[in-house]
Motif scaffolding. Structure first.
Motif, mmCIF file in Angstrom:
data_model
loop_
_atom_site.group_PDB
_atom_site.id
_atom_site.type_symbol
_atom_site.label_atom_id
_atom_site.label_comp_id
_atom_site.label_asym_id
_atom_site.label_seq_id
_atom_site.Cartn_x
_atom_site.Cartn_y
_atom_site.Cartn_z
ATOM 1 N N ARG A 77 -24.291 1.116 98.305
ATOM 2 C CA ARG A 77 -25.260 1.499 99.324
ATOM 3 C C ARG A 77 -26.655 1.658 98.622
ATOM 4 O O ARG A 77 -27.625 1.550 99.511
ATOM 5 C CB ARG A 77 -24.973 3.058 99.530
ATOM 6 C CG ARG A 77 -23.889 2.921 100.741
ATOM 7 C CD ARG A 77 -23.929 4.575 101.199
ATOM 8 N NE ARG A 77 -22.777 4.718 102.332
ATOM 9 C CZ ARG A 77 -22.687 5.737 103.332
ATOM 10 N NH1 ARG A 77 -23.601 6.632 103.261
ATOM 11 N NH2 ARG A 77 -21.908 5.534 104.171
ATOM 12 N N VAL A 78 -26.980 1.904 97.561
ATOM 13 C CA VAL A 78 -28.200 2.499 96.818
ATOM 14 C C VAL A 78 -28.803 0.782 96.479
ATOM 15 O O VAL A 78 -29.944 0.764 96.061
ATOM 16 C CB VAL A 78 -28.028 3.356 95.828
ATOM 17 C CG1 VAL A 78 -27.522 4.670 96.242
ATOM 18 C CG2 VAL A 78 -27.397 2.794 94.441
ATOM 19 N N ALA A 79 -28.016 0.085 95.950
ATOM 20 C CA ALA A 79 -28.364 -1.142 95.438
ATOM 21 C C ALA A 79 -27.816 -2.334 95.971
ATOM 22 O O ALA A 79 -27.166 -2.925 95.248
ATOM 23 C CB ALA A 79 -28.405 -1.232 94.162
ATOM 24 N N LYS A 109 -30.771 1.035 90.716
ATOM 25 C CA LYS A 109 -32.099 0.821 91.558
ATOM 26 C C LYS A 109 -32.934 0.190 90.578
ATOM 27 O O LYS A 109 -33.859 -0.611 91.091
ATOM 28 C CB LYS A 109 -32.444 2.324 91.910
ATOM 29 C CG LYS A 109 -31.695 2.839 93.194
ATOM 30 C CD LYS A 109 -32.227 4.306 93.424
ATOM 31 C CE LYS A 109 -31.239 4.864 94.644
ATOM 32 N NZ LYS A 109 -32.093 6.272 94.977
ATOM 33 N N MET A 110 -33.137 0.560 89.563
ATOM 34 C CA MET A 110 -34.175 0.114 88.530
ATOM 35 C C MET A 110 -33.687 -1.538 88.257
ATOM 36 O O MET A 110 -34.884 -2.602 88.273
ATOM 37 C CB MET A 110 -34.210 0.631 87.284
ATOM 38 C CG MET A 110 -34.810 2.068 87.431
ATOM 39 S SD MET A 110 -34.625 2.914 85.944
ATOM 40 C CE MET A 110 -35.810 2.178 84.695
ATOM 41 N N SER A 111 -32.415 -1.742 88.095
ATOM 42 C CA SER A 111 -32.170 -3.437 88.011
ATOM 43 C C SER A 111 -32.601 -4.179 89.113
ATOM 44 O O SER A 111 -32.891 -5.343 88.855
ATOM 45 C CB SER A 111 -30.625 -3.287 87.656
ATOM 46 O OG SER A 111 -30.204 -2.650 86.504
ATOM 47 N N GLU A 112 -32.229 -3.537 90.397
ATOM 48 C CA GLU A 112 -32.772 -4.410 91.589
ATOM 49 C C GLU A 112 -34.115 -4.451 91.559
ATOM 50 O O GLU A 112 -34.625 -5.704 91.976
ATOM 51 C CB GLU A 112 -32.115 -3.741 92.818
ATOM 52 C CG GLU A 112 -32.257 -4.369 94.048
ATOM 53 C CD GLU A 112 -31.622 -3.759 95.285
ATOM 54 O OE1 GLU A 112 -30.502 -4.267 95.963
ATOM 55 O OE2 GLU A 112 -31.610 -2.368 95.287
ATOM 56 N N PHE A 113 -35.074 -3.558 91.278
ATOM 57 C CA PHE A 113 -36.357 -3.411 91.149
ATOM 58 C C PHE A 113 -36.881 -4.489 90.381
ATOM 59 O O PHE A 113 -37.900 -5.196 90.557
ATOM 60 C CB PHE A 113 -37.241 -2.172 91.086
ATOM 61 C CG PHE A 113 -38.431 -2.073 91.098
ATOM 62 C CD1 PHE A 113 -39.069 -2.081 92.244
ATOM 63 C CD2 PHE A 113 -39.105 -2.190 89.894
ATOM 64 C CE1 PHE A 113 -40.639 -2.174 92.504
ATOM 65 C CE2 PHE A 113 -40.513 -1.938 90.052
ATOM 66 C CZ PHE A 113 -41.402 -2.074 91.206
ATOM 67 N N PHE A 114 -36.342 -4.683 89.045
ATOM 68 C CA PHE A 114 -36.838 -5.460 88.080
ATOM 69 C C PHE A 114 -36.183 -6.785 88.033
ATOM 70 O O PHE A 114 -36.444 -7.558 87.155
ATOM 71 C CB PHE A 114 -36.573 -4.931 86.843
ATOM 72 C CG PHE A 114 -37.403 -3.743 86.192
ATOM 73 C CD1 PHE A 114 -38.866 -3.495 86.575
ATOM 74 C CD2 PHE A 114 -36.760 -2.332 86.027
ATOM 75 C CE1 PHE A 114 -39.594 -2.514 86.113
ATOM 76 C CE2 PHE A 114 -37.524 -1.209 85.667
ATOM 77 C CZ PHE A 114 -38.964 -1.652 85.836
ATOM 78 N N ARG A 115 -35.697 -7.408 88.972
ATOM 79 C CA ARG A 115 -35.015 -8.517 89.231
ATOM 80 C C ARG A 115 -35.982 -9.629 88.810
ATOM 81 O O ARG A 115 -35.676 -10.777 88.308
ATOM 82 C CB ARG A 115 -34.324 -8.827 90.407
ATOM 83 C CG ARG A 115 -32.953 -8.111 90.560
ATOM 84 C CD ARG A 115 -32.173 -8.345 91.992
ATOM 85 N NE ARG A 115 -31.624 -9.765 91.988
ATOM 86 C CZ ARG A 115 -30.894 -10.258 93.121
ATOM 87 N NH1 ARG A 115 -30.484 -9.570 94.004
ATOM 88 N NH2 ARG A 115 -30.605 -11.222 93.161
ATOM 89 N N PRO A 116 -37.141 -9.586 89.435
ATOM 90 C CA PRO A 116 -38.339 -10.731 89.400
ATOM 91 C C PRO A 116 -38.484 -10.951 87.679
ATOM 92 O O PRO A 116 -38.952 -12.156 87.246
ATOM 93 C CB PRO A 116 -39.518 -10.023 90.052
ATOM 94 C CG PRO A 116 -38.917 -9.237 90.989
ATOM 95 C CD PRO A 116 -37.817 -8.563 90.432
ATOM 96 N N LEU A 144 -31.538 -0.818 81.834
ATOM 97 C CA LEU A 144 -30.572 0.173 81.048
ATOM 98 C C LEU A 144 -31.521 0.968 80.015
ATOM 99 O O LEU A 144 -31.087 2.160 79.969
ATOM 100 C CB LEU A 144 -29.734 -0.612 80.564
ATOM 101 C CG LEU A 144 -28.753 0.101 79.693
ATOM 102 C CD1 LEU A 144 -27.704 1.245 80.353
ATOM 103 C CD2 LEU A 144 -27.743 -0.764 78.843
ATOM 104 N N GLU A 145 -32.439 0.364 79.305
ATOM 105 C CA GLU A 145 -33.085 0.891 78.345
ATOM 106 C C GLU A 145 -33.790 2.184 78.950
ATOM 107 O O GLU A 145 -33.931 3.149 78.360
ATOM 108 C CB GLU A 145 -34.073 -0.018 77.539
ATOM 109 C CG GLU A 145 -33.458 -1.113 76.873
ATOM 110 C CD GLU A 145 -34.428 -2.073 76.375
ATOM 111 O OE1 GLU A 145 -34.016 -2.939 75.416
ATOM 112 O OE2 GLU A 145 -35.613 -2.543 77.019
ATOM 113 N N ARG A 146 -34.716 1.918 80.020
ATOM 114 C CA ARG A 146 -35.295 2.734 80.727
ATOM 115 C C ARG A 146 -34.627 3.948 81.392
ATOM 116 O O ARG A 146 -34.928 5.041 81.542
ATOM 117 C CB ARG A 146 -36.355 2.360 81.736
ATOM 118 C CG ARG A 146 -37.512 1.581 80.950
ATOM 119 C CD ARG A 146 -38.066 0.578 81.582
ATOM 120 N NE ARG A 146 -39.013 -0.156 80.789
ATOM 121 C CZ ARG A 146 -38.992 -1.149 79.709
ATOM 122 N NH1 ARG A 146 -37.538 -1.376 79.397
ATOM 123 N NH2 ARG A 146 -39.601 -1.551 78.992
#
Length: 309
Positions: free
Chosen positions: A221-223, A264-271, A284-286
């Motif tokens: 749902r979230v990602a 959510k961050m993984s999806e955002f940082f895909r670029p 994961l680090e963040r």
């Protein structure tokens, strides 16, 4: 405020629940009603416990216990959000004293006036009172709340002994990591063993981490942009970190809250993949690793390498 009945199946998006089963709430929202998270996934067994307590009148306290980040407070606030129930929420600490909950005199419009604290407000207005991290509270302070938990009036000495009778709807809810037994594992520093008479006034509900299938649904749902095999790996990673945390081998754990943050961050940082960076590792680090000790960071990276390659 005017009451309203809600269908449990529709309100909490549950399958296999008869439509005729209802729960009471309020017809209108107010400023103290928590924000609704449309992606929140309810676990039937936990929701059943909370609604049973609510439908029986909440005449005793409700104590949700479980590991950090397992969703104790969120369960309460998301039920309240869907039933339009206002919540007064306070986080306990070792120096918290009863006057902070009851209220104090303050300068208002040029004169000294008594300002109600969150507990007094909840009792006057018929709100839920949520005390997070209650096992950090000094046992003597907690014991002073015995009568309040079971619905007795609150006496305010600073106002000449004014008696505040709980309005209909007032309930006392607590969350903690140790069920009031104190920290035997070394995982939750600062927690204290609570008075048995105080604990005897609560329904006890244990909130663990969601099952793997439930966390799959949450991440979907979230990602939704993350491939299913990657989401499965993230959940396997979370379960391994939790196992090591509970065994005392890591000082950090990966809660469902952190898992959602990571996704959510993984999806955002895909670029970042186009720049030769690993979005999963970067996120994961963040989301987790940067708050761990250097040795633990190495262990967390090794687990990720083993699961994701």
């Amino acid at each position: 405020m005017q009451e309203k009945t809600f269908s449990i199946a529709k309100t909490f998006d549950l399958e296999g629940i008869p439509e005729e089963l209802t729960v009471r709430g309020l017809a209108e929202r107010s400023p103290f009603v928590p924000a609704l998270d449309p992606d929140y996934q309810f676990r039937k067994e936990l929701l059943s416990d909370l609604l049973a307590w609510h439908m029986l009148g909440g005449t005793e306290g409700l104590y949700l216990t479980g590991p950090t980040g397992s969703g104790k407070s969120t369960l309460v606030t998301q039920v309240a959000a869907r039933l339009n129930i206002p919540v007064q929420r306070v986080t306990a600490h070792s120096r918290l004293e009863t006057p902070e909950l009851v209220g104090h005199y303050a300068l208002v419009n040029g004169s000294m006036s008594f300002v109600d604290g969150p507990l007094t407000t909840a009792m006057r207005e018929g709100h839920w009172f949520l005390l997070d991290e209650i096992d950090l509270l000094d046992p003597a302070t907690a014991a002073g709340l015995n009568g309040i938990v079971e619905g007795s009036p609150l006496v305010i000495p600073e106002k000449g002994g004014e008696m505040v009778v709980p309005a209909p709807g007032f309930c006392f809810i607590a969350t903690g990591n140790t069920a009031g037994a104190g920290d035997q594992s070394g995982l939750y520093q600062g927690t204290m063993r609570q008075n048995l008479a105080f604990l005897d006034r609560f329904w006890m509900v244990e909130v663990g981490y969601p099952e793997e299938e439930q966390e799959q649904m949450i991440l979907a749902r979230v990602a939704p942009g993350i491939p299913e095999d990657i989401r499965t790996g993230m959940i396997a990673y979370a379960m391994e970190v939790r196992r090591l945390f509970m065994a005392g081998q890591l000082e950090v754990t990966l809660s469902t809250r952190t898992l959602v943050r990571w996704a959510k961050m993984s999806e955002f940082f895909r670029p970042l993949a186009n720049q030769g960076k690993n979005p999963l590792q970067h996120a994961l680090e963040r989301a987790l690793s940067f708050r761990a000790e250097p040795e633990t960071r190495s262990s967390l990276a090794e687990i990720a390498q083993r699961i994701f390659g």
